[in-house]
Design a protein around this motif. Structure first.
Motif, PDB file in Angstrom:
ATOM      1  N   LYS A 178      13.076  26.650  -9.485  1.00  0.00           N
ATOM      2  CA  LYS A 178      12.220  25.966  -8.514  1.00  0.00           C
ATOM      3  C   LYS A 178      12.003  26.905  -7.329  1.00  0.00           C
ATOM      4  O   LYS A 178      12.946  27.208  -6.592  1.00  0.00           O
ATOM      5  CB  LYS A 178      12.852  24.661  -8.054  1.00  0.00           C
ATOM      6  N   LEU A 181      13.138  25.659  -3.812  1.00  0.00           N
ATOM      7  CA  LEU A 181      14.580  25.716  -3.580  1.00  0.00           C
ATOM      8  C   LEU A 181      15.013  27.157  -3.310  1.00  0.00           C
ATOM      9  O   LEU A 181      15.866  27.418  -2.441  1.00  0.00           O
ATOM     10  CB  LEU A 181      15.321  25.164  -4.796  1.00  0.00           C
ATOM     11  N   ALA A 184      13.870  28.156   0.281  1.00  0.00           N
ATOM     12  CA  ALA A 184      14.208  27.237   1.386  1.00  0.00           C
ATOM     13  C   ALA A 184      15.183  27.855   2.374  1.00  0.00           C
ATOM     14  O   ALA A 184      15.100  27.627   3.579  1.00  0.00           O
ATOM     15  CB  ALA A 184      14.769  25.935   0.819  1.00  0.00           C
ATOM     16  N   ASN A 185      16.127  28.618   1.886  1.00  0.00           N
ATOM     17  CA  ASN A 185      17.138  29.212   2.759  1.00  0.00           C
ATOM     18  C   ASN A 185      17.298  30.685   2.390  1.00  0.00           C
ATOM     19  O   ASN A 185      18.396  31.168   2.162  1.00  0.00           O
ATOM     20  CB  ASN A 185      18.463  28.456   2.596  1.00  0.00           C
ATOM     21  N   TYR A 260      19.689  30.905  -7.622  1.00  0.00           N
ATOM     22  CA  TYR A 260      19.372  30.373  -6.299  1.00  0.00           C
ATOM     23  C   TYR A 260      18.171  29.422  -6.361  1.00  0.00           C
ATOM     24  O   TYR A 260      17.944  28.663  -5.416  1.00  0.00           O
ATOM     25  CB  TYR A 260      19.063  31.506  -5.322  1.00  0.00           C
ATOM     26  N   GLY A 261      17.423  29.474  -7.447  1.00  0.00           N
ATOM     27  CA  GLY A 261      16.302  28.559  -7.620  1.00  0.00           C
ATOM     28  C   GLY A 261      16.665  27.352  -8.456  1.00  0.00           C
ATOM     29  O   GLY A 261      15.809  26.515  -8.765  1.00  0.00           O
ATOM     30  N   THR A 264      21.655  25.148  -4.766  1.00  0.00           N
ATOM     31  CA  THR A 264      21.704  25.709  -3.426  1.00  0.00           C
ATOM     32  C   THR A 264      22.816  26.748  -3.333  1.00  0.00           C
ATOM     33  O   THR A 264      23.712  26.795  -4.183  1.00  0.00           O
ATOM     34  CB  THR A 264      21.970  24.623  -2.371  1.00  0.00           C
TER      35      THR A 264
END
Length: 475
Positions: A178, A181, A184-185, A260-261, A264
């Protein structure tokens, strides 16, 4: 006296040997180890730094192999040519040390994977697990003792089977990826290893904290150089190094970054080991753990086989070059260094019991392995600089210089405590070096004596820092 004809090792076998030597326990736990230190952005920058550093090493090895094909002891010969016999001993001694210390890390992960199927093995650090690991170590020693080339044939077959679960992992992770995701960070926070919570971490801290883990999975990349004298041609050994490096770099980056996708950073940091099994379980359920753990068991067994072969080969070459006593170089009818194999397996068996006294046995073992290997790699780059300067080849000199800077950066910034602990091994090591020089009636020069004193003092300092608690080995 009957002459034994040795079968030369071809390109495919050399690539398989290098890939198998590198792809072992580390790749199955790399996602957790890296996510504990860095978010995806800093991790990618760290991979770029490490990838370039290892590439400089591989290019240096290939250049030296091409320019000095008569130096059959590979990385150890280069140290000798750069700075003399003591440098060759230090390079070879630390290489030998790094290989069998790596086996301790491999054993820990393998026993942990077996614990999935047999609870008596627990987390890999029970008495039963340690005793079984010792038995496996001796079985592998027997295989190598029966003939080095036979062991590489087994390794080539096994490499195919160990890679299959990794390919499946990449397929499922790619399908489940994703982008939202993942981004995102992206530059995120580093995990605080003391309390397992997140706190702000600057970019450099995250990169630095990732270095030893990333170098760990590349240990073995120099395998073609160590085994070059058994290859059909030097050109094939050079070819194998480049192909293996490209394959390994791509696989490592994809396997460590794509998750990481899927989860988290906080989730990845806490999934435990082996990390790939936990991630695949989240995606496809419990069969994920079964697939990965079976792959891990096969992977570690084959990698352990490779790492049983390499240290024995290195001590045989060092004894041949008269920097270790002749005991270490004696071979049996099949050309295997029997005495060295037995001694190395014995030390490995003793050290395996250290798993009872440290909670982070896997991390401790592989960090020492990496620190020891940095000594060997540094000497390769130093000789690359020396030879290139002599030839006025400034492009190759730059490659060697950048490679040396990389090794020194890793020693000072990421692994200074481990480097000090490695220095402890020189206390018995220099005694063996002294015995070898005495046996062969070779003098030890004043500069060599000063270097030996300096490294011995570092070893004493390391022991003191362990006693006072500055360096912790039982965390």
């Amino acid at each position: 006296m009957r002459t034994i004809k040795k079968r030369a090792i071809g390109k495919l076998e050399l690539v398989a040997l290098i890939v198998s030597s590198c792809i072992g326990a580390g790749i199955f736990g790399i996602t957790t180890d890296i996510s504990t230190a860095a978010a995806p952005g800093p991790a990618l920058l760290a991979w770029l730094f490490v990838g370039l550093g290892i590439l400089f090493l591989v290019l240096s090895l290939n250049n030296l192999s091409q320019k000095r094909p008569e130096l059959e002891s590979g990385v150890f010969s280069y140290a000798h040519e750069a700075l003399g016999p003591l440098a060759e001993f230090i390079a070879g001694w630390t290489y030998w040390l790094s290989d069998w210390l790596g086996n301790i890390a491999i054993a820990t992960m393998m026993m942990s994977a077996l614990g999935t199927f047999f609870p008596i093995f627990g987390n890999g650090q029970t008495i039963v697990a340690i005793l079984f690991a010792i038995v496996v170590g001796w079985v592998l020693t027997y295989l190598v003792n029966e003939g080095v080339e036979n062991a590489t044939f087994i390794n080539t077959i096994g490499t195919f089977f160990k890679v299959c679960p990794l390919i499946l992992f990449l397929i499922f992770v790619t399908i489940s990826f994703k982008a939202g995701l993942f981004t995102a960070n992206f530059w995120g926070n580093a995990v605080d290893n003391l309390n397992n919570s997140f706190k702000a971490g600057n970019l450099w801290t995250q990169i630095r904290s990732s270095l030893l883990t990333m170098i760990w999975v590349f240990i073995g990349i120099e395998g073609a150089s160590v085994m070059a004298h058994r290859a059909k041609t030097r050109k094939e050994a050079e070819y194998a190094s480049i192909v293996a490096f490209i394959l390994l770099f791509l696989v490592y980056v994809l396997i460590s970054i794509l998750p990481y996708g899927v989860m988290t950073q906080a989730q990845l940091a806490k999934v435990g080991q082996p990390a790939l099994g936990a991630i695949l379980t989240k995606i496809i359920g419990w069969p994920g753990a079964i697939i990965i753990n079976i792959g891990l068991i096969v992977s570690t067994f084959i990698s352990w086989l490779s790492w049983t072969l390499l240290p024995a080969e290195s001590t045989m070459l060092l004894a041949r070059d008269k920097v270790l006593p002749p005991f270490w170089g004696k071979t049996n009818k099949k050309g295997a260094p029997k005495d060295s194999l037995i001694l190395t397996a014995s030390l490995q068996s003793i050290f395996l019991f250290s798993l009872l006294f440290t909670k982070q046995a896997y991390e401790f073992a592989y960090s020492l392995c990496v620190a020891a290997s940095l000594f060997t790699y540094l000497f390769v780059c130093i000789y690359q600089i020396k030879l290139s300067r002599k030839e006025n080849n400034w492009g190759q000199l730059l490659i060697g210089l950048l490679g040396a800077v990389f090794q020194l950066c890793c020693m000072i910034l990421a692994g200074w405590q481990q480097v000090l602990l490695v220095a402890v091994s020189f206390i018995p090591g220099f005694y063996l070096y002294y015995k070898a020089r005495k046996y062969y009636k070779k003098a030890i020069s004043l500069p060599e004596k000063l270097v030996m004193i300096f490294l011995l003092l570092l070893g004493v300092l390391a022991i003191y820092l362990v006693i006072v608690g500055v360096i912790k080995i039982s965390g």
